[in-house]
Structure formats: structure tokens, C-alpha cells
Design a protein around this motif. Structure first.
Motif, PDB file in Angstrom:
ATOM      1  N   TRP A   1       0.834  -1.198   0.000  1.00 45.23           N
ATOM      2  CA  TRP A   1       0.000   0.000   0.000  1.00 45.23           C
ATOM      3  C   TRP A   1       0.878   1.261   0.000  1.00 45.23           C
ATOM      4  CZ3 TRP A   1      -3.972   2.281  -1.469  1.00 45.23           C
ATOM      5  CH2 TRP A   1      -4.550   3.385  -0.829  1.00 45.23           C
ATOM      6  N   GLU A   2       1.950   1.227   0.766  1.00 44.12           N
ATOM      7  CA  GLU A   2       2.860   2.383   0.792  1.00 44.12           C
ATOM      8  C   GLU A   2       3.489   2.604  -0.585  1.00 44.12           C
ATOM      9  OE1 GLU A   2       6.768   4.094   3.198  1.00 44.12           O
ATOM     10  OE2 GLU A   2       6.374   1.945   3.141  1.00 44.12           O
ATOM     11  N   GLU A   3       3.890   1.519  -1.239  1.00 43.31           N
ATOM     12  CA  GLU A   3       4.484   1.651  -2.574  1.00 43.31           C
ATOM     13  C   GLU A   3       3.458   2.163  -3.580  1.00 43.31           C
ATOM     14  OE1 GLU A   3       6.384  -1.864  -3.922  1.00 43.31           O
ATOM     15  OE2 GLU A   3       7.993  -1.781  -2.439  1.00 43.31           O
ATOM     16  N   THR A   4       2.204   1.717  -3.445  1.00 50.61           N
ATOM     17  CA  THR A   4       1.142   2.202  -4.336  1.00 50.61           C
ATOM     18  C   THR A   4       0.978   3.710  -4.203  1.00 50.61           C
ATOM     19  OG1 THR A   4      -0.032   0.086  -4.159  1.00 50.61           O
ATOM     20  CG2 THR A   4      -1.308   1.988  -4.911  1.00 50.61           C
ATOM     21  N   LEU A   5       0.976   4.198  -2.971  1.00 50.14           N
ATOM     22  CA  LEU A   5       0.817   5.637  -2.739  1.00 50.14           C
ATOM     23  C   LEU A   5       2.030   6.416  -3.223  1.00 50.14           C
ATOM     24  CD1 LEU A   5      -0.797   5.419   0.808  1.00 50.14           C
ATOM     25  CD2 LEU A   5      -1.936   6.110  -1.300  1.00 50.14           C
ATOM     26  N   LEU A   6       3.216   5.876  -2.998  1.00 55.22           N
ATOM     27  CA  LEU A   6       4.428   6.551  -3.482  1.00 55.22           C
ATOM     28  C   LEU A   6       4.435   6.624  -5.009  1.00 55.22           C
ATOM     29  CD1 LEU A   6       7.343   5.260  -1.206  1.00 55.22           C
ATOM     30  CD2 LEU A   6       6.570   7.620  -1.476  1.00 55.22           C
ATOM     31  N   ASP A   7       4.013   5.539  -5.632  1.00 57.79           N
ATOM     32  CA  ASP A   7       3.942   5.530  -7.097  1.00 57.79           C
ATOM     33  C   ASP A   7       2.944   6.564  -7.597  1.00 57.79           C
ATOM     34  OD1 ASP A   7       4.693   4.313  -9.646  1.00 57.79           O
ATOM     35  OD2 ASP A   7       2.636   3.601  -9.699  1.00 57.79           O
ATOM     36  N   ALA A   8       1.826   6.691  -6.881  1.00 60.14           N
ATOM     37  CA  ALA A   8       0.833   7.701  -7.256  1.00 60.14           C
ATOM     38  C   ALA A   8       1.402   9.101  -7.101  1.00 60.14           C
ATOM     39  CB  ALA A   8      -0.424   7.536  -6.397  1.00 60.14           C
TER      40      ALA A   8
END
Length: 1307
Positions: free
Chosen positions: A679-686
Motif C-alpha cells: 500500500w505504501e508503494e502504491t501511494l508513493l507511485d501515485a
């Protein structure tokens, strides 16, 4: 194992027999022995089970045991020889080892043993087969003695083989006799005997005979024979005909079978109804299914061959099929509504309508099908649409009653055999078939033209849009899934999954998507559950989470296309869209924000909540990656919501334990912890994807996640770099955007970001490996080829990447106050790890130690000089490198040493690749001027006696041949328009009207006589215009205190070395243009120091780790220098003009140092170090470029380069070195008179002027180099003034609003 025992022979015989039995069908179909041999020889290519046969496994093991040691020994010898460069004449190691192995004694012995044993085994098999054949022949002769007397049997070798069916060849008379015997009026025994004989005859002979029409008629009638065995024999004959006869013959068999079925379903014998279901174990029903299955199998195979035959043959098959599927009872028939039509049987056997998909694939057959559907069989389409409507109504009713619709797909996910289908299951099967058929039909334009359709149950026609709305609603009302079904997600037949497959295909087809999806009605249907959840109304949807994920998937695909994005942003009609209208983008972003804030009660506690969030964030990401999309999303502050969610996830991820080496994944880290990290990586990617646009990158900084995002971004790129995978174009553009800002540049070199340093180290190390030496773990078997191009193709990617990376903001943060190492000794094993090391090792080669440390001195130094040449095109970078590293002197010294030695002393310069490159760089960095003001030496050699006519030098001044002749000043002639403009400026009337009159008069003169705007006339015009504007409060954007320039005050301020070099450069350029006189340097010093003083009064104190915010403006003031030249070197006049000019909005964009650490900007903007020219002007340049010049925008994207980077370079240095002085004056005057937005229109005009060159250099993969190195040849501001005025009409309201908001705190 060279000798075989009796047991080995028996085992080989058994395995070989098994192999032959497995391929019996393939051999049987061969028309001759030669063909059968070909089949066996190519068995490995055609049989996917080849390597699973026991005989093949045995042979492979035997060869391995016999030759394994020989192969290993030869491999070692070959490897050793290659390392010593002794092996020649072989392209690969494999060829060499193969040749040596085949020449070995072991190989000869093995082949001899195999040959002997196989001869014994094959002879034994032949004998056994012959015994079996004779035995069967005796049995047949007793039972069919009478038949044997009526015909003869071909005894040739291929028909005699026990692997082939024995064909009986008959004359026309014998075939005619068979036809007579097969007449339905004949006794049953006669017909059965004749049919048995017919099955032994070659189908091709039967179909080619003159009596085939009568025979076909008899066979068609006999298919209805009550004796199932008899009719099945006819089906076998048909099946054999399909498999062994050409298309032109099999079509008659197919149409015969289709007509039989059509007559059967229309006859009184058939009485099956839907309500009673279908028992496939029933013999009669099973027999019908066999016939339909035979048709369906042929339907799937026929398209592969029918293009080779006349269209009428294919049309016969298509029409007979459509006629069969359109069969239905007369409406007045009592059993009409309950009639189980042929299409139900076909759907049961081919539920996803694969036959129709294959038929529609080729234009050849598609045209015929669509024509027949339109003219004769539209009822088939109507029935399919009706079936979809009926199922939807059923599901809608079931859901509204809080019950669940029957899900056929789930009932049969366990692959159990089913013998009975209820009426509702048959209806669902037909629905799936109809849905797939319609989905395939709508892909094609002609198929969509069949709509609207008129249904008997509906008053209004069903349009294409109505059908797509229906499809969309089917997603919502799909039966709910169990968790097991969600995780497994096997090939099911649920409406949601089927509709999703169809809509995904539509999204990938541009024309189809435009007709089907890009309408307001379809968008409303997709967004309906989102609106309901936002409004808090009751939602009747099965499995809400998966429905939302499906909707997000379709929306993301729509947003990925240009036209689809336009529909989401502006609705179906872009021109009539209003800013505050409820278009899709507003609904999506509001819903996404609510999701991120956990503000939707129906989803609270859901296990799939994060997946739903990620899906809708991705939809928004597809929009905010574009300039126009970001403009729509800015008011909602989505970046803040994602940033807050990331901070929460980051806190949770810090609690996740570090994985233990050697421990299993389940014991090392839990599933929940993995979800947190994901989830953290998803948000960082966003968040990272905000940096795809200039303003998005500015917003990213406000979230406080810049460093983490840069770390995440470059970690991803490092993995790609290390695995030699190509980065996506989008990622390269993001890198180019990030490199344009000092914030991201600081993150690049921050010691806290170990992972980023790892990226730079990996990048530089990879570059060094290509330039100098390969990695230690790579065995070099042959020397690399000598590069032909100045920069080898293998290094081109890294060269362009460095150009993208090393913009002036990045260079200043990375290199400011950094000394060159200049070590006394460099090891060959010493690999550079950062940018300063690259400059030290391949650019500033000022010692023998550096030169001797290079394996490929010339190639590496040329790379460095080419890189230096591009970097120095950005004048601020040139001044920094010159001030810190004395680049000019290093190059001059190298040129001085590169001469021939003669008895009388130094001779001529040696012309080689390095001296030519150095000469070009020296001229470029020491001469300022546009395309007609300086002459740059070429970097290649000419043919002839004088290959390099350009004079080289090792000291200043430069040879005069590099200075173009100064254009003569045009003689001033009286001009009525100019006099009118001057009089208006001297006597201003009503302020707003006066300013507009001035602008119109300015445009008129610019179009007619642009050369007037130069020298003292231009100075007087802009002075008076700016003076009057600055005296009006309505036109003053910035407030200013009083400032009086005095020499006593400014003497306390010392100029930096960069400013001193910039002054020297400016004065040199001014004197070349005959604009400056003696003592001009003192005047310019006076202007710059006083500018710094009065601007300092408006600066705020900032504590920042950014070097560009630790004092004075980091670069040189090119606009003030331009104003100084316009004022012909009058320091006081220049300073007065700049003080007045600084009150206007246009000063924020033309005069870049004006807003350095300015108190007029919000503190967050100042702390970011990002200038409004970047996040405002450059942002709108990219937005307009995409709208006005889409090919150019795509070229930038494909090149991995951002338009904003080159535009920021042009604007910062006021187009110096890119335009001639006269055009620079016109650029400045145009922006002052017509408004700051003309800066954006100017850049768009430049791109329009360069369009063909940009496309050409994109293809050549050197767009960055071209745009940075080449001047704007042939560009004249006046030529594009009308074009800029047309842009003003469209875009001025949006641009000026955004430009005026730079002092407002961004969300």
C-alpha cells in the motif's frame, strides 16, 4: 551402453510401437508414404507431446550416457581456446562442440549400435503387423465375401499399411449403384450395406462424382432415420469428409447437414421446450447435439481455408448457418414462447461464440456476414439483444428483492459432468452466447451500423448507446461472488467478467471506443454507483467492492486514451463543457478523496478496501499525469489526500520487521505487513506520477514526500538499469522533469538517500563499463568492435540520460563549490561513482595520470567533450563550469600540446577527433550570438586536399572567421504608425483603453515593419509603456518600496565569479553588436549590484538545505543584461526601467531573478526552489503543446524528454545563443506590450517552427542534443504574431488567471 541385450530390444520395440500408435491418426491421414515420412521427420515441430514419449526419453538418456563426457571435454577445450583467441572459423561454441563430437569414435560406435538394433526392432514390428493384417483379412473375407466381389482393393504400399484406413476405390457405375441403394425407399438392410461401403470409399471421389447431388439428397433425408446407428454412420462419413476434403467440397456437406437440422427443428417431430429443460443423456437429444457439434467444429476450422475459394462458397456456409440459427416457431404457434431453438444447442456447445469470433476476424468473411445480417437475418441480432434485456430484468428484480440471481458460472466451476440443464440455465447459456456475439459484432463499424434495432417488447428502438448502458448495468447486477471465486478467478461465465472482457476490448479499439463508450449516457451509467455512494443513497449492487474495481478498470482504460480523457474531463461535448459542470472527473476525484478518508460506510472494514482505493487512485493518476487533467484536479487537493495517506502508511511500514535472511516468507513477514508495504508503494507511485507535469511536480513538493518519491522512483529505475530493461517513456520524462528542479536535485545527492546514490552509482558504473571496461563477472571472448560514431550506439542512451539529468538546477546543487579531485595517480580499476568523477575522468583531462588511466582515451574523451558541449549550451552551466574549473583554459592547453614537433619549434595543430571536438567547444563557449551572429566550426572532416578548413587556436582572441559580419543598422525612416504609437505613449488617456490601443498599434507595426523595434526606438517605447503601467495601481501586480541607487551602498556588495564572467560575456557580445562603448563593464556592474540590492529588500529569509536558497540568485541575470543592451549601456536608465518593470506581473516571468526568495510568493513556494516560470509558464506550454501540436508533444514523450526543460533554459537566458539580437528584442517587447502569456505562445510558435526537425531528430534519437545545441534558424517573431494572437483568443483567460495566482498559496 554400446551393446544392446535382448531385453533392450524388446523394450525398444514396445516403446516404438507405443509411439507409432500415438501418432496413428496423423499417419493415417497422409495421402502417400512420402507424406507419412515427412510427418514423422517433423514430429518434434508438430507434436507438443514429442518429448514425453518413452521412446524419445530413452534415446535422449542413451545419447547422454554415451556422449556426455565427450561433449563436456570438448566444451572445456573450446572455452579455453576462445579465451586465448585460438579458435577461429566458428560462430558459436555449440557449432564447434557439435562438429568435434560427431567426429569422435564414441559417436561412430553409438550410431553403428543404434542402426543394428533398430533394424532388428523394425523388422520384428513389420512381421507382427503383417501377421495381424493377414488375420484381419481372413476375418473380413468371411463376413464380406459378397461385397468383395463387387469392387477391387488397391494393394499399393500406403493403403496396405496397417496405420492407414483401407480405402475402396469405385467407378462411377459402382457409385451410381450405391446411390440407388441409399434411396430411402430401399430396404433397411440394403441401405446399411451401401452405407458401409460408402464409408470405405475416399470422400474426395464421392464428392467429385456425377451422382453426388442425388447422394447428398439421400444422405440428408437419411439423417432423420429413426435408427440412430444408421444416422451416426452418416455423421462419421461427414466427419471424415470434413477432415480430408478441400473446402469447395466440404461446404456442400456442411450445408446439407445445416439444412437437415433446419428442417428437423421446423418439423412436427421436434417438440422440446425450454420449460422442460434439456437432458443430454437422452439418446435423441444426444444425437442432435452430435450433429450440432459437428457443425460447430467445422465452423471453427473453415475460416482458415475459405479465403482461397470463391466468395460464393463461403456465402453458402454463412447463409445456411444464419438461416439455421434464425429458426423459430410461428408467433401464433401455441409453443412459440417455449420453443428450444437451434441456437440454444449451439450455445451449449460453444458458449462464448468462438465460431462467430473467428468468422468476424477477417474482412473477407466479415463483409458477407454483416451484409446478410442486415438484409435477411437481423432477427438474430434482435433475439440476442432481447435475451440480454431479459436477463438484465431478471437480475435487477432479484437484486431489488435482496435475493441473488442464479449464477451458472459458479455452479459449474468444479468441472463436474452435467447431464441435465434447467430452463433458466439454458436461458443463461444463451445469454452468455448472445453477449459474446454482440460484443464481437460491435467491434466493427459495420456491425455498429446495424443499430438501432426494434424489439417487439419495446416501443422505442434500442440504440447502440442503450445497449452499452445495458452492458454497464450488468456489471452492477451480477451475482455475488464467494471469496474463493474472487481469489481463484478462473474462467467463469459471470456477467461482470464477460462484460469486462468486452469493454476492455472496446477500450483498446479507438473507433469502437469513440462510438460505444465516449458518450454521456455510458459515462453516467459507469459513474452511477459512485454518485450513489457519494450521495449516501441506497445501493442495490451485488459484491460492491469487485464492481467498483471493475468500474475503475474501465475508467482507467478510458483515461489512457486522448479522446477518452477528454470525455472524462469535459463530457461528450468539450466546447459546451463548463468548468463547474458535473463531468466525470469531478465525480471520480470526489469519490477517490472519500475513499482515502475512509468516509464510505458501506466499504468500511472490507478486505478489498485498499484494492478499491488503489484502483481509483490509478484512474486519477491517468488524468493528473496530463496538464489538462491536473488543472481539473487541483481544486480538490488530491495530492494532499494521497500525501496524508502515505504518511499514515509510512508510519505503519516502519513497524514492519526487517525480513530475516534464510527464513521463509511466512515466518519472516506476515501477509498484513506485506499489504502495508504494498500500500505504501502504491501511494508513493501515485505521488511520483504527479511529477509528470511541471505543476504536478510543484504540488508534489508541498506534500513533503519529495525525497521518498525520488528514492522510490530511482530505485525502480535502478532495477531496470541493472537488468538492462528499457525504461518506459513516461519514467524518462519524469526524470527529465525532476532534474529541472533543485528540490529533486538535492534528493539526488542527499547522503541520507542511500538508494538514490545507489542509482547514480549504478548508472555511472554502467556507463563506465561501456566506455572503458566491462564488468568483472563478464567473460570477454572477443574484443569489442571499434566505434564508428563519435558516441557509440551502446553509449547513446546514457549520453541522453546525462543530458536530461544535468540541467542547471541539478548541476548547481551537485557541483556548486565542489572541487575536481585531480589525483596524482588513477588506477585502471578505479571506477567513477558520481557526476564530479565523470567530469574529472573524461572531460577535464589536465594531467598525464588521467589520460593514462583510460583504456579508450579517445572514445571516452570525445564522449566527455560532446557532453560538455551540450551542457555549456545552458549559459548558467557554462559560467559555473568556467568559474570553478577553468574549462576554457584546460581546452586551450590541450590544443597547445596537440601540435607537431619540428626542428624550429612547435608546428601545426594535429587534426584528429579530439582537436576537432575541442575547437568546436572553445568557439561555442567563447562566442555569444544567434544563428546569423556566430559561425560554429563543423565537427567532421571534408573530402579533398583541405579536410578541415577551420583554423584552430590555443589562445584568445578567437580567429575572426568565427565572427559573422554585424548586420548594418537600418536607416530610420518616418513611419506614421510609429509616430502614432509614440504620441499615444506621450499622452495616455483612459488607462485600460490606452493600453489596449498601444497593443493594437504595436502589433500593426510588428507585422508591417518589425525592424523598427530596435535600438533607441525600442528603448524609448518600452520605457514609456512600462512607466505608465507602473504608475497605475491596477496594473501594478507587485508593491515596491522606494530605493535610490548610490555607489556607496553597492560597493559593499561584491560580485560572484559567475557574475563577473557573465558581465565579460555580455560586454563582449554588446561590443560585437556595436551597442556598448568603453567602460561598459562598470555600468553593467552598477546595474547588477543595484538590482541585487533593491530586490534583496523584497526577499525573505529562508533556512534550507538547497544551495540555490543559501544566498543570492544562483545564476546570472540575463534579462537585466538584455535590458542593459537595449538601453545601449546606460546604467541609470536601465536601473530605472528595471525598478518600474519589477512592479508588473510580466516581470515575474521575463525576469527570472525577480522572484528569487521573494516575499511576494508563499513560503512553501520559496522553500521548494521552484520558479513560477516552471510551474506556471512551462506547465501551460506543455498543455498547449499537446493541444496545438500533438505530434511534437508525442515526439518529446517518445524521446523521454520534457518540453518544459528546454523552455526553461530558453526563457532563463532570454533566448541568448538561440535567437539573433533583433529577435530577442522582439521577444521581450512582445511580452511587455501584449502580456506575460505571450511568453507561452512564443514557445509554442518556436515548436511549431521546429516541428519537422523535431520529428526527424526524434527518429534519429537525438532530440535533446538538437534542441540544446542548435539555434533557431529562420525563426522570426513577426512571422508567428498572428498565430500567437489566435492562441491568445483561446487560452488567455486560463493562462492569465493562473499567472495572477502565483502569489496565492497552492493547495
Amino acid at each position: 551402453m554400446s551393446q544392446f541385450t535382448n531385453e533392450d530390444e524388446a523394450m525398444i520395440q514396445s516403446m516404438l510401437r507405443q509411439l507409432l500408435q500415438s501418432v496413428k491418426e496423423k499417419i493415417t491421414g497422409a495421402p502417400s508414404v512420402e507424406c507419412a515420412e515427412e510427418i514423422l521427420l517433423h514430429l518434434e515441430e508438430t507434436d507438443e507431446n514429442f518429448h514425453n514419449y518413452e521412446f524419445v526419453k530413452y534415446l535422449r538418456q542413451y545419447i547422454n550416457n554415451t556422449l556426455g563426457s565427450v561433449i563436456e571435454e570438448e566444451s572445456e577445450k573450446c572455452t579455453s581456446a576462445q579465451n586465448q583467441s585460438e579458435v577461429s572459423g566458428y560462430d558459436t561454441l555449440v557449432q564447434h562442440v557439435t562438429k568435434k563430437t560427431r567426429e569422435s569414435m564414441q559417436y561412430r560406435e553409438m550410431m553403428h549400435a543404434l542402426k543394428n538394433v533398430m533394424m532388428v526392432v523394425v523388422e520384428s514390428l513389420i512381421n507382427k503387423f503383417e501377421e495381424d493384417r493377414m488375420c484381419n483379412k481372413e476375418v473380413d473375407s468371411k463376413t464380406k465375401k459378397k461385397c468383395q466381389s463387387d469392387y477391387y482393393t488397391d494393394n499399393c504400399s500406403d493403403s496396405d499399411s496397417s496405420f492407414n484406413h483401407s480405402y475402396t476405390f469405385m467407378s462411377q457405375e459402382q457409385l451410381q449403384l450405391l446411390v440407388e441403394k441409399l434411396d430411402p425407399i430401399q430396404p433397411k438392410e440394403v441401405r446399411q450395406e451401401a452405407l458401409q461401403t460408402l464409408c470405405l470409399a475416399p470422400p474426395t471421389d464421392v464428392l467429385n462424382s456425377e451422382c453426388w447431388p442425388n447422394l447428398r439428397k439421400h444422405l440428408t433425408m437419411s439423417l432423420s432415420d429413426p435408427d440412430a446407428i444408421f444416422s451416426e454412420k452418416i455423421l462419421r462419413f461427414y466427419a471424415k469428409t470434413f477432415s480430408s476434403s478441400p473446402f469447395n467440397m466440404t461446404r456442400e456437406v456442411y450445408t446439407s447437414l445445416a439444412q437437415h437440422l433446419e428442417f428437423y427443428f421446423l418439423s412436427g417431430e421436434y417438440s422440446l421446450g425450454l420449460s422442460s429443460g434439456l437432458d443430454v443423456s437422452n439418446a435423441d437429444i444426444n444425437h442432435i447435439l452430435k450433429k450440432v457439434r459437428l457443425l460447430n467444429e467445422y465452423q471453427k476450422e473453415a475460416p482458415s481455408s475459405w479465403i482461397r475459394y470463391p466468395e460464393k462458397y463461403m456465402e453458402e456456409i454463412v447463409e445456411s448457418t444464419l438461416s439455421l440459427l434464425s429458426v423459430k416457431h410461428d408467433p401464433n404457434h401455441p409453443a412459440s414462447p417455449d420453443f428450444l431453438s437451434p441456437i440454444y444447442f449451439l450455445a451449449l456447445l460453444d458458449i462464448k461464440a468462438i465460431w462467430f469470433k473467428k468468422w468476424m476476424h477477417a474482412h473477407y468473411s466479415r463483409t458477407v456476414i454483416l451484409r446478410l445480417l442486415e438484409k435477411k437475418y437481423k432477427s438474430l441480432i434482435n433475439a440476442a439483444v432481447q435475451q440480454c434485456l431479459d436477463y438484465f430484468e431478471f437480475c435487477k428484480t432479484a437484486v431489488s428483492k435482496t435475493s441473488r440471481a442464479n449464477d451458472f458460472s459458479q455452479q459449474h466451476s468444479n468441472n463436474e459432468q452435467k447431464c441435465f440443464y434447467t430452463g433458466s440455465e439454458l436461458q443463461y447459456i444463451y445469454f452468455v452466447h448472445s453477449l459474446c456475439l454482440l460484443g464481437r459484432l460491435l467491434i466493427y463499424k459495420q456491425g455498429r451500423n446495424l443499430f438501432p434495432v426494434q424489439l417487439k417488447t419495446k416501443k422505442d428502438c434500442i440504440s447502440l448507446t442503450d445497449l452499452l448502458v445495458l452492458f454497464t448495468q450488468l456489471i452492477y447486477y451480477s451475482p455475488s461472488y464467494s471469496k474463493a471465486a474472487l481469489t481463484a478467478h478462473t474462467d467463469n461465465y459471470s456477467p461482470a467478467s464477460l462484460v469486462m472482457e468486452i469493454l476492455q476490448v472496446f477500450c483498446d479499439q479507438t473507433g469502437c471506443a469513440a462510438d460505444c463508450l465516449y458518450t454521456d449516457a455510458v459515462m453516467d451509467a459507469l459513474l452511477d454507483p459512485l454518485r450513489s455512494l457519494l450521495n449516501g443513497t441506497e445501493v442495490y449492487i451485488n459484491c460492491l467492492e469487485t464492481t467498483l474495481i471493475d468500474v475503475a478498470d474501465i475508467l482507467a482504460r478510458i483515461a489512457a486514451a486522448e479522446d477518452g480523457l477528454s470525455v472524462l474531463l469535459y463530457g461528450g461535448n468539450k466546447n459546451s463543457a463548463k468548468e463547474n459542470s458535473s463531468t466525470a472527473v469531478h465525480v471520480i476525484v470526489q469519490f477517490t478523496k472519500k475513499l482515502l478518508h475512509d468516509d464510505i460506510s458501506l466499504l468500511s472494514g472490507s478486505e478489498l478496501l485498499q484494492v478499491v482505493k488503489g484502483a481509483f487512485i490509478f484512474v486519477c493518476r491517468q488524468m493528473y499525469r496530463t496538464c489538462e487533467g491536473l488543472q481539473m484536479l487541483i481544486p480538490y487537493g488530491l495530492h494532499e489526500s494521497i500525501g496524508e495517506a502515505w504518511k499514515k502508511a509510512n508510519l505503519l511500514s516502519e513497524r514492519v520487521p526487517t525480513p530475516v535472511a534464510g527464513a521463509g516468507s511466512t515466518s519472516s513477514i506476515s501477509v498484513d505487513s506485506k499489504n502495508v508495504l504494498l500500500w505504501e508503494e502504491t501511494l508513493l507511485d501515485a505521488l511520483v506520477n504527479f511529477s509528470a507535469t511541471p505543476k504536478g511536480l510543484f504540488l508534489l513538493h508541498s506534500t513533503g514526500a519529495m525525497s521518498d518519491c525520488v528514492s522510490f522512483m530511482f530505485n525502480s529505475l535502478s532495477k531496470n538499469l541493472q537488468t538492462n530493461e528499457c525504461e518506459e517513456f513516461g519514467n524518462e520524462v519524469i526524470v527529465a522533469q525532476m532534474a529541472t528542479t533543485p528540490t529533486a536535485a538535492l534528493a539526488l545527492q542527499s547522503s541520507e538517500q542511500i538508494s538514490i546514490l545507489g542509482f547514480i552509482k549504478a548508472f555511472v558504473t554502467e556507463l563506465w563499463a561501456l566506455l572503458e571496461c566491462g564488468k568483472d563477472d563478464v567473460r570477454i571472448t572477443q574484443p569489442k568492435s571499434t566505434p564508428v560514431d563519435p558516441i557509440d550506439q551502446s553509449c547513446q542512451k546514457f549520453f541522453l540520460y546525462l543530458i536530461n539529468l544535468l540541467t542547471y538546477p541539478a548541476v548547481f546543487e551537485l557541483l556548486s563549490k565542489q572541487d575536481i579531485p585531480n589525483k596524482p595517480v588513477y588506477s585502471h580499476r578505479e571506477v567513477p561513482t558520481d557526476i564530479i568523477s565523470i567530469i574529472d575522468r573524461i572531460i577535464i583531462l589536465n594531467s598525464e595520470a588521467k589520460i593514462h588511466s583510460l583504456f579508450n582515451y579517445e572514445q571516452s574523451h570525445v564522449f566527455g567533450l560532446r557532453l560538455l558541449n551540450v551542457l555549456c549550451c545552458e549559459l548558467n552551466t557554462l559560467l559555473l563550469l568556467e568559474a570553478q574549473y577553468k574549462v576554457s583554459q584546460v581546452l586551450l592547453t590541450a590544443q597547445e600540446e596537440n601540435v607537431t614537433e619540428t626542428s624550429e619549434g612547435p608546428g601545426d595543430f594535429i587534426v584528429d577527433s579530439l582537436s576537432v571536438e575541442r575547437n568546436h567547444v572553445l568557439v561555442r563557449i567563447n562566442l555569444i550570438g544567434g544563428p546569423q551572429e556566430r559561425i560554429l566550426p563543423l565537427r567532421g572532416l571534408d573530402k579533398g586536399s583541405d579536410p578541415y578548413p577551420w583554423p584552430m587556436f590555443s589562445s584568445f582572441p578567437l580567429p575572426k572567421c568565427y565572427l559573422a559580419e554585424v548586420p548594418r543598422k537600418t536607416e530610420f525612416r518616418q513611419d506614421k504608425d510609429l509616430e502614432k504609437l509614440l504620441s499615444i505613449l506621450k499622452n495616455p488617456g483612459e488607462q485600460t483603453e490606452w493600453a489596449e490601443i498601444c497593443r493594437r498599434q504595436f502589433c500593426k507595426i510588428m507585422k508591417a515593419r518589425p525592424e523598427i523595434f530596435s535600438g533607441t526606438i525600442l528603448a524609448e517605447l518600452i520605457q514609456k509603456f512600462v512607466l505608465h503601467l507602473s504608475e497605475s495601481r491596477s496594473n501594478c501586480y507587485f508593491s515596491m518600496g522606494s530605493y535610490e541607487a548610490t555607489d556607496a551602498d553597492v560597493k559593499k556588495e561584491s560580485l560572484s565569479s559567475v557574475q563577473q564572467l557573465g558581465i565579460e560575456m555580455t560586454v563582449r557580445y554588446g561590443k560585437y553588436l556595436n551597442l556598448l562603448k568603453e567602460h561598459a563593464e562598470n555600468e553593467l556592474c552598477f546595474v547588477l549590484m543595484n538590482c541585487e540590492q533593491f530586490l534583496k529588500q523584497q526577499q525573505r529569509t529562508v533556512v534550507s538545505s538547497l544551495r540555490c536558497l543559501q544566498g543570492r540568485y544562483a545564476g546570472y541575470d540575463w534579462f537585466a543584461s538584455s535590458a542593459f543592451l537595449i538601453m545601449s549601456g546606460d546604467g541609470k536608465k536601465t536601473l530605472t526601467f528595471l525598478q518600474q518593470f519589477s512592479r508588473l506581473l510580466v516581470s515575474a516571468f521575463l525576469w527570472v531573478p525577480r522572484l528569487h526568495m521573494s516575499m511576494h510568493l508563499p513560503i512553501t513556494t520559496v522553500e521548494s526552489g521552484i520558479h513560477p516560470v516552471y510551474f506556471c509558464s512551462a506547465h501551460h506550454i506543455e498543455m498547449l503543446l499537446k493541444a496545438e501540436l500533438p505530434l511534437v508533444f508525442s515526439a518529446f514523450h517518445m524521446s523521454g524528454f520534457s518540453p518544459s526543460q528546454i523552455c526553461l533554459q530558453w526563457i532563463t537566458q532570454c533566448f541568448w545563443n538561440y535567437m539573433d539580437w533583433s529577435e530577442i528584442c522582439h521577444y521581450i517587447a512582445t511580452c511587455i506590450f501584449l502580456g506575460p502569456d505571450y511568453q507561452v505562445y512564443m514557445c509554442i510558435s518556436v515548436f511549431r517552427h521546429l516541428q519537422q526537425d523535431i520529428l526527424k531528430h526524434t527518429e534519429a534519437q537525438d532530440l535533446q542534443v538538437f534542441l540544446k545545441e542548435e539555434a533557431l534558424h529562420g525563426f522570426r517573431v513577426t512571422d508567428y504574431l498572428e498565430y500567437m494572437e489566435s492562441l491568445e483568443v483561446i487560452y488567455r483567460p486560463v493562462l492569465l488567471k493562473d499567472m495572477r495566482n502565483i502569489t496565492v498559496q497552492n493547495r
